[in-house]
Design an enzyme around this catalytic site. Sequence first.
Site, PDB file in Angstrom:
ATOM      1  N   LYS A 289     -11.595 142.892  70.656  1.00 58.26           N
ATOM      2  CA  LYS A 289     -12.376 142.526  71.669  1.00 58.26           C
ATOM      3  C   LYS A 289     -13.981 142.891  72.115  1.00 58.26           C
ATOM      4  CE  LYS A 289      -9.710 139.508  74.883  1.00 58.26           C
ATOM      5  NZ  LYS A 289      -8.947 139.380  76.310  1.00 58.26           N
TER       6      LYS A 289
ATOM      7  N   LYS B 173      -2.333 135.143  65.202  1.00 56.03           N
ATOM      8  CA  LYS B 173      -1.518 134.375  66.458  1.00 56.03           C
ATOM      9  C   LYS B 173      -2.536 133.362  66.766  1.00 56.03           C
ATOM     10  CE  LYS B 173      -3.345 136.149  71.044  1.00 56.03           C
ATOM     11  NZ  LYS B 173      -3.293 136.430  72.327  1.00 56.03           N
TER      12      LYS B 173
ATOM     13  N   LYS C 174      -6.836 129.746  71.620  1.00 57.63           N
ATOM     14  CA  LYS C 174      -7.936 129.082  71.494  1.00 57.63           C
ATOM     15  C   LYS C 174      -9.452 129.606  71.020  1.00 57.63           C
ATOM     16  CE  LYS C 174      -7.181 130.871  76.222  1.00 57.63           C
ATOM     17  NZ  LYS C 174      -6.267 130.554  77.020  1.00 57.63           N
TER      18      LYS C 174
HETATM   19  P1  AMP Z   1      -4.311 134.720  77.060  1.00 52.50           P
HETATM   20  O1  AMP Z   1      -4.813 132.481  76.612  1.00 52.50           O
HETATM   21  O2  AMP Z   1      -4.455 135.580  76.058  1.00 52.50           O
HETATM   22  O3  AMP Z   1      -5.071 135.037  77.991  1.00 52.50           O
HETATM   23  O4  AMP Z   1      -3.199 134.756  77.597  1.00 52.50           O
HETATM   24  C1  AMP Z   1      -2.133 133.626  77.985  1.00 52.50           C
HETATM   25  C2  AMP Z   1      -0.129 133.869  77.671  1.00 52.50           C
HETATM   26  O5  AMP Z   1      -0.232 133.334  76.791  1.00 52.50           O
HETATM   27  C3  AMP Z   1      -0.298 136.031  77.650  1.00 52.50           C
HETATM   28  O6  AMP Z   1       1.164 135.986  78.007  1.00 52.50           O
HETATM   29  C4  AMP Z   1      -0.286 135.249  76.327  1.00 52.50           C
HETATM   30  O7  AMP Z   1       0.237 136.708  76.013  1.00 52.50           O
HETATM   31  C5  AMP Z   1       0.487 134.032  76.529  1.00 52.50           C
HETATM   32  N1  AMP Z   1      -0.247 134.346  75.114  1.00 52.50           N
HETATM   33  C6  AMP Z   1      -1.626 133.454  74.542  1.00 52.50           C
HETATM   34  N2  AMP Z   1      -1.137 133.176  72.567  1.00 52.50           N
HETATM   35  C7  AMP Z   1      -0.304 133.368  72.560  1.00 52.50           C
HETATM   36  C8  AMP Z   1       0.771 132.750  71.269  1.00 52.50           C
HETATM   37  N3  AMP Z   1       0.070 132.513  70.456  1.00 52.50           N
HETATM   38  N4  AMP Z   1       2.377 132.561  71.603  1.00 52.50           N
HETATM   39  C9  AMP Z   1       3.188 133.479  72.804  1.00 52.50           C
HETATM   40  N5  AMP Z   1       2.427 133.670  73.708  1.00 52.50           N
HETATM   41  C10 AMP Z   1       1.054 133.871  73.815  1.00 52.50           C
END
Ligand code: AMP
Length: 343
Positions: A120, A204, A207
């Site tokens: 980041k 991955k 968003k």
């Molecule tokens: P974030 O959107 O990065 O704040 O992630 C929120 C939650 O979603 C966290 O528990 C992440 O580990 C999970 N997460 C985000 N992107 C993925 C993905 N592509 N696959 C599985 N889990 C995800």
Amino acid sequence: MTGATHARRVFSGVQPTGGLTLGNYLGAVKRFVAIQEDEAWETLYCIVDLHAITASWPGREGMRRATREMAAAFIACGLDPARSILFNQSQVPAHAELAWIFNCVARMGWLNRMTQFKEKAGKDREAASVGLFAYPNLMAADILVYHATHVPVGEDQKQHLELARDIAQKFNNDFDAPDFFPLPEPMIEGAATRVMSLRDGTKKMSKSDPSDMSRINLTDDADTIALKIRKAKTDPDPLPDSPEGLEGRPEARNLVNIYAALADRSPAEVLAEFAGQPFSAFKPRLAELTVATITPISARMRELLAGPEEIDRILSEGAARAAAIAGPILARTHEIIGFIRSR
Ligand code: AMP
Ligand code: TRP
């Protein structure tokens, strides 16, 4: 000395960054809902707005909108605010207070190893906020201020969870309070702990990916979902008959994992059904299943967002319940350190 007893308590947090993806749903929210269904667990789910300003600020209105959208998404996915405690982090000051103490427990060297910070912060680390660097300490505080024992997250959060355990352990040692903070266990389970980009099976689904075709958003309509799945990258071979056959085929593996997670089946079961079939047969079925899951969620989200006062009320109520748990634990933490407090 501290006599801590730890119930099976689950805590997880998601940043209010707006626009949940299928990755967030399968990797996080769907599992939050499944855990809530089990009476043995006490569940706290937090929209981590303090974490959300570590990298940038979406503006006052943007901040509010993203927080309400995340709350609406949680509820639309089946999270029940009567059974789970749903709240936004900044309404419970105990998180930030314990995070300060953890700033004094965690070592620079530990934080320097965090890969998420490196990603980041990018090349110009000098320009990163101190908050972005200390982010994992606040995350540890989020969990430990409730003495939470289990933390459902995606694969990407594993390193932060290990750091939380190190902080808990070091606090217990340094402040002579054996077993005060439990060492939280990560729950990284299921076929979809890492949902990958539809354009590149080694990245991955996120968003923040510049290509909208790389992800499925919870707000996408049926046609968009079908198009994205039809265009999803694959290889020319048909589907194998067992998970071993997905070795070296990241895109194929990803689509099978998504199907399995949506259908609550194992990848092996999915392959047993589709073995030998081409992607042109598999993809329409995957699209159907995805649309059937997501359409009711986005409809419910829109309804909920039409009444933001009700969402705000749910969050305040959740915050009050959360604060009632965190308060005594923070008070004991202060006593352990030797901070004087009035009784
Ligand atoms: P974030 O959107 O990065 O704040 O992630 C929120 C939650 O979603 C966290 O528990 C992440 O580990 C999970 N997460 C985000 N992107 C993925 C993905 N592509 N696959 C599985 N889990 C995800
Ligand atoms: N860092 C997590 C993420 O980016 C969000 C988070 C903050 C969290 N505090 C947490 C997750 C506590 C689990 C527990 O996804």
